[in-house]
Design an enzyme around this catalytic site. Structure first.
Site, PDB file in Angstrom:
ATOM      1  CD  GLU A 116     -51.885 -11.482 -30.189  1.00  0.00           C
ATOM      2  OE1 GLU A 116     -52.871 -11.403 -30.947  1.00  0.00           O
ATOM      3  OE2 GLU A 116     -51.234 -10.486 -29.824  1.00  0.00           O
ATOM      4  CB  THR A 134     -50.251  -7.853 -40.977  1.00  0.00           C
ATOM      5  OG1 THR A 134     -51.468  -7.506 -40.335  1.00  0.00           O
ATOM      6  CG2 THR A 134     -49.296  -8.421 -39.947  1.00  0.00           C
TER       7      THR A 134
END
Lengths: 345, 345
Positions: free
Chosen positions: A161, A214
């Site tokens: 991740e 993001t």
């Protein structure tokens, strides 16, 4: 032709394995197995009151991955199919990094080749990178002499991740591995609770085709919140957890609210308030941002409510020239799992 | 002599009631009953990760109250015994206000006389006012034609809490009424979960004889907290709730932390850090401020750990010329309850 033969042998091996699993429940897949194919589900993280803590796995939406054990240590991505152009270099690929982490962490003497067949769009907010990371460690785990626990798998998957989001977080990889709904209670010590499932629950997902960076999404998070709001949200998360153990639908519904993050992020999602209203009008019991968006999720205890909502949402977005994907599904009680059928594409 | 006769009749009535309860489970105490005597337990609120949300009832520490039904509507406090000088005027007394609230709310045609025999010191931080408020509504409820639910009782008792603290809060009155450990999940809609009990748990309470003003204690609360801390604490509360349902002692122990409020309030409590350390050294698994103090609580899975801790704490405070009360007890699974024996003092 070689490929067909290979698949034939693999299917035979899988058949024997499945047969032995039933007749000899303690039997584990041979570590000599050369190839496995898996499904890794899409996931919804945050889930309103459970920012950074809750996540759940989606039924029928997910990627497929094929793993081949090879003598040469290390990981190589041999193929990627799907809607996005993803990096094939191991160190730049979420699955590559996660697979390397578990191989190295468990001192494996072998290597792995990975084929990734993505179905979940990158940046959709339903755990595309998590599916790759979780799938990678779940796949590698099949070949380890001593397979590791779901908690350890989650820890390894979090390394993947980092490639996607820059930080280790478990709210998508945990449900992708455990299945069902998971609660990260703490990172130190690292602890995850697999929560009970709420019977008769249906899930609707809408994915408007917009990009949310993001960076922009992170910047929307407030640095601080009022103590009062923090306590109210905390009570809601605790209430949500209790509702699952108590099978209390009413408590479930009124706990699923987000007063800390949603007010700051919803402006990134076109027509958020309108579509939230549509979900209520359709008889759904909760509505929120999936992960950091742009996907949004809703729950209902009647499938018809989800279907009605998805239709209304589609009409709303279409009339505003925005394309969306919609899914009517359920929470999947299974996370990553072995597949025996051939890849379709 | 009249008093003895009255008690004799009352005991006979109580005996018949108890007998009928066993032989006829659906039987309810006659609304003609003229007198009941009850026990209302001390409680610990906040409980580290559960600020404003969690509370639990204490075994064997609490007040006693006697209620007499009279024809004249209204409430009169006829007697108060105990360590503090409490107001006897109905509107100034926590029990008086709470009793009035339920009588008026339920349109009772009769009145109530209350004797209050306080054992819990006012301002001790283990729910002295809550015991009076909860006891009052529980007592009155025995005389109602249609007794109300625990949730409704809690709502009425909160009216009494206003007299003591200026605001309606349920974190002490809820466990005092429900027993065990309670979680207030929301005030709107008002909802309380009676959580499962953790087996084999022992509780230690220390009450240093110092005064903390409510005003000063409130002023110590931060207006805002970092989003990160809010989320961490929220995960701990959710983890605590899950630990009770899962009977997970390890999760229970590491969830019981308070990073939001304790750092701001602990300076009001002399030797807080030292005594917290003593609890850890004694094998206790959690330590925190009870309510807004000055009492503090600790948990352990071995009674000996609590006993060792209480001894060490007593030595520490005595060597610093501070008097303390200590209690080695458990969480009481019963809240307010009927008594049949005579008042001892």
């Amino acid at each position: 032709m070689i490929c067909d033969l290979e698949f034939g042998i693999w299917n035979l091996e899988f058949g024997i394995w499945n047969f032995l699993k039933i007749t000899h429940p303690t039997y584990k897949m041979s570590t000599k197995t050369r190839k496995v194919k898996i499904f890794c589900p899409a996931t919804v993280a945050n889930v309103n009151c459970g920012f950074d803590a809750l996540g759940f796995a989606l039924e029928g939406i997910g990627d497929e991955m094929i793993f081949r054990k090879v003598a040469q240590p290390g990981v190589s991505i041999t193929k990627i199919t799907g809607p996005d152009d993803l990096p094939i270099a191991t160190q730049e690929n979420v699955a590559g990094v996660a697979a390397l982490a578990i191989l190295e962490g468990e001192n494996a003497s072998f290597g792995i080749e990975i084929e990734i067949h993505k179905k979940i769009r990158s940046g959709s907010g339903i755990g595309s990178s998590a599916a790759s990371a979780a799938g990678a460690v779940f796949g590698v785990n099949q070949f380890l002499k001593t397979p590791v626990s779901n908690l350890e798998l989650t820890r390894y998957a979090m390394k993947g991740e980092v490639v996607a989001s820059g930080n280790e977080h478990a709210d998508n990889v945990a449900p992708c591995i455990y299945g069902g709904t998971t609660l990260v209670t703490s990172y130190d010590p690292f602890h995850i609770v697999a929560l009970p499932s709420m019977g008769g629950l249906h899930v609707g997902i809408i994915h408007p085709h917009i990009k949310i960076s993001t960076k922009e999404s992170r910047e929307k998070l407030p640095e601080s919140v009022s103590l009062k709001d923090a306590l109210v949200q905390s009570q809601k998360l605790a209430g949500f957890v209790a509702s699952l153990y108590e099978c209390d639908k009413e408590l479930f519904a009124h706990s699923l609210q987000d007063i800390l993050v949603e007010p700051h992020r919803k402006d990134l999602l076109p027509y958020f308030d309108s579509v939230k209203q549509l979900s209520q009008d359709s008889g759904c019991v909760a509505f929120g941002i999936s992960g950091s968006g742009p996907s949004m999720f809703t729950f209902a205890f009647a499938k018809a409510s989800i279907e009605t909502f998805l239709q209304k949402a589609e009409t709303l977005y279409q009339s505003n020239d925005l394309k969306i994907d919609t899914y009517c599904t359920q929470i999947s009680n299974t996370g990553c799992r072995l597949l025996k059928d051939e890849i379709k594409n």
